[in-house]
Design an enzyme around this catalytic site. Structure first.
Site, PDB file in Angstrom:
ATOM      1  N   GLU A  44      75.149  42.060   0.857  1.00  0.00           N
ATOM      2  CA  GLU A  44      73.792  41.643   0.346  1.00  0.00           C
ATOM      3  C   GLU A  44      73.678  39.970   0.768  1.00  0.00           C
ATOM      4  O   GLU A  44      74.169  39.458   0.283  1.00  0.00           O
ATOM      5  CB  GLU A  44      73.494  41.493  -0.800  1.00  0.00           C
ATOM      6  CG  GLU A  44      71.982  41.069  -0.895  1.00  0.00           C
ATOM      7  CD  GLU A  44      71.231  41.621  -2.742  1.00  0.00           C
ATOM      8  OE1 GLU A  44      70.151  41.474  -3.278  1.00  0.00           O
ATOM      9  OE2 GLU A  44      72.118  41.760  -3.467  1.00  0.00           O
ATOM     10  N   LYS A 110      64.565  45.326   0.817  1.00  0.00           N
ATOM     11  CA  LYS A 110      64.333  45.290  -0.332  1.00  0.00           C
ATOM     12  C   LYS A 110      63.149  45.639  -1.524  1.00  0.00           C
ATOM     13  O   LYS A 110      62.072  44.731  -1.411  1.00  0.00           O
ATOM     14  CB  LYS A 110      65.253  44.076  -1.358  1.00  0.00           C
ATOM     15  CG  LYS A 110      66.226  44.651  -2.675  1.00  0.00           C
ATOM     16  CD  LYS A 110      66.798  43.435  -3.367  1.00  0.00           C
ATOM     17  CE  LYS A 110      67.443  43.561  -4.738  1.00  0.00           C
ATOM     18  NZ  LYS A 110      68.549  42.462  -4.632  1.00  0.00           N
ATOM     19  N   CYS A 147      71.935  46.704  -3.372  1.00  0.00           N
ATOM     20  CA  CYS A 147      71.467  46.587  -4.410  1.00  0.00           C
ATOM     21  C   CYS A 147      70.965  46.344  -5.951  1.00  0.00           C
ATOM     22  O   CYS A 147      71.131  48.032  -6.251  1.00  0.00           O
ATOM     23  CB  CYS A 147      71.662  44.541  -4.983  1.00  0.00           C
ATOM     24  SG  CYS A 147      72.927  43.679  -6.322  1.00  0.00           S
TER      25      CYS A 147
END
Length: 551
Positions: A44, A110, A147
């Protein structure tokens, strides 16, 4: 069954060093391509480093991040590169770019933004929206997630599976704390169970201010079995092959003369934590442009452990011990400190503080006339030591490491502008009893008393007055540490603690010390976090605060 070969590129990015991070990404991508991988998955925000914090408020920084991904894409070949970066196409977003054959094929934003503990992503990023976008990687339908997306049941990963994903890549900057690996594996197995997809989990490695990232990248097959695992606390290119349903368009990967699907056995708990401390210290020093450190070595357990960690992190030639005895220092303290420096192979110098101490007392005498000596005179000694260390730092370019532990920081058993003076607090997240455990562990690992035995057995003392011992001001650490852990890490109140059987008078006194010391902790240097709740980013209480939580 056919196999998809994936490189999990566990790299150590530097926050803000976009050019160097890009070079590191391209180097790993080239290695993955040479190894015949179908995809190379990076952590990330690998381009910018994590967490970039307020850097993302600079429009130029966001554009530089996007430009770097375009550059990586232009250099990509048949091995698809999946790279984390900051995107600004539609507000500022935490993104993953998918590139292959010289172009950027798609960008994922994300969706789940953590905003708890050490995370502040909702301050900076907008969540991704819209339908899942899947990618064809060597004929396999791949979903890309980032994540926190993996920590939500029925979240982005489930949507990707419902849309047809067979394998899900998950880019991570997941910071280390004790027990974190078990948590991750448990969560990933839940997502595998929900989706039926294999998961490639690429995690960042390295130290960044208070955080340290362990890497330990993983590949789980569609049954939730770990088929490949990278070693912790170092950069590594983990090549994993995962089986997928037979598809005529999936060509077999070329034979490569190297081991595939390695599963690192991991480390025992003390070794794991010690390596976290070493890596965090090394990266803080080097990433901030320093080569050498200075440490006030007192002959006590805390400074001895810090010196050992620093030596392991930087090498003996880059660690400098400073002994600063006062009129109250015992002979054994000086002897123990000198023995430690010899054992570690670090240089040391002795600068007695008595001339400065007496000069300060003389200067203060008119103001203190008629008053009994107390903490004010004691702390003068500590502040002289802090001044000496910072003078050496200025002269020789050393970064000064402080030596306070979590127990002392909790109750304010430290001197502002004295033993708190420095740049990095190596053991700030270790309770006092843990400090002893790590010192014994390091000796065991060395096969000798690297830290002198006398340091381990003598009563701890600040040595700021005659015959001073910690247990004159504080309860034994065997009593104190569990109480502090319950109050600080467990967020229990006075009533809660008394209900658990702690003595009410002790609880009132110790929690009062913790609360009153908040202003000190705000002025302490950063240090590595290895627990789930460290002072600093994790625990944010108001300095001005009268809540006690008692009956």
């Amino acid at each position: 069954m056919a196999e998809l070969r994936v490189a999990l590129c566990q790299i150590n990015s530097v926050v803000g060093d976009i050019d160097a991070n890009t070079k590191r990404i391209l180097s790993a991508l080239a290695a993955a391509e040479q190894a015949g991988c179908h995809a190379a998955v990076f952590p990330e925000l690998a381009v910018t480093g994590y967490p970039p914090e307020d850097l993302v408020l600079k429009r130029r920084f966001v554009q530089d991040s996007r430009d770097a991904v375009e550059h990586i894409a232009a250099r990509s070949g048949s091995c698809a590169a999946v790279v984390g970066f900051v995107d600004g196409a539609d507000g500022c977003q935490n993104a993953a770019g998918v590139a292959a054959n010289g172009r950027l094929e798609g960008v994922y934003h994300k969706r789940e933004l953590p905003n708890y503990g050490v995370f502040d992503e909702r301050r900076y990023f907008l969540p991704g929206t819209g339908d899942p976008v899947l990618h064809d990687v060597a004929g396999v339908v791949v979903g890309v997630s980032i994540c926190e997306d993996a920590w939500v049941s029925g979240g982005p990963m489930s949507l990707m599976a419902a849309a047809g994903a067979e394998v899900i890549f998950n880019l991570n900057a997941s910071p280390y704390h004790v027990g974190k690996l078990d948590q991750r594996v448990g969560v990933l197995r839940q997502r595998v169970s929900e989706t039926g997809c294999a998961v490639a989990y690429a995690n960042l490695v390295g130290g960044q201010d208070e955080l340290v990232f362990d890497g330990t990248s993983l590949m789980l097959d569609a049954g939730g079995r770990i088929i490949a695992q990278a070693p912790p606390f170092r950069e590594h290119l983990l090549i994993a092959e995962v089986e997928v349903a037979d598809r005529p368009e999936l060509s077999p990967p070329p034979a490569i003369p190297q081991e595939i699907n390695q599963v690192d056995p991991g480390l025992d708990e003390l070794h794991e934590q010690y390596e976290a401390l070493v890596l965090a210290t090394r990266d803080y020093v080097h990433k901030n442009g320093f080569t050498d450190v200075g440490i006030g070595v007192s002959g006590g357990i805390d400074s001895s452990l810090v010196a050992a960690i620093a030596t392991d992190a930087l090498g003996a030639d880059h660690v400098h011990g400073v002994l600063m005895p006062s009129r109250y220092s015992s002979d054994h303290s000086v002897a123990d400190a000198e023995a430690l420096c010899r054992n570690l192979g670090i240089d040391h110098r002795v600068i007695p503080v008595e001339p400065g101490h007496q000069a300060f007392l003389n200067m203060l005498a008119p103001s203190f006339d008629g008053l009994d000596p107390d903490l004010a005179e004691e702390n003068v000694q500590s502040r002289i030591r802090g001044t000496l260390l910072m003078a050496l730092s200025n002269k020789f370019g050393w970064l000064i490491l402080t030596t306070g532990n979590k127990s002392e920081s909790a109750v304010g058993y430290s001197t502002l502008y004295g033993d708190t003076a420095g740049a990095y607090a190596v053991i700030k997240d270790l309770w006092k009893l843990q400090v002893y455990a790590f010192a014994r562990y390091r000796n065991q690992r060395a096969g000798r008393d690297l830290i002198p035995e006398n340091v381990l057995v003598k009563p701890p003392s600040a040595e700021l007055r005659p015959d001073q011992r910690d247990d004159q001001s504080l309860p034994p650490y065997e009593v104190l540490d569990p109480l502090l852990e319950a109050y600080v890490e467990g967020d229990l109140t006075l009533a809660d603690l008394c209900g658990q059987g702690y003595d009410p008078e002790l609880v009132s006194r110790i929690t009062g010390l913790v609360d009153r010391a908040e202003y000190k902790r705000r002025q302490n240097p950063p240090g590595v976090r290895i627990t789930a709740k460290a002072f600093g980013r994790d625990r944010r209480l108001p300095i001005t605060n009268r809540y006690r939580g008692g009956d």
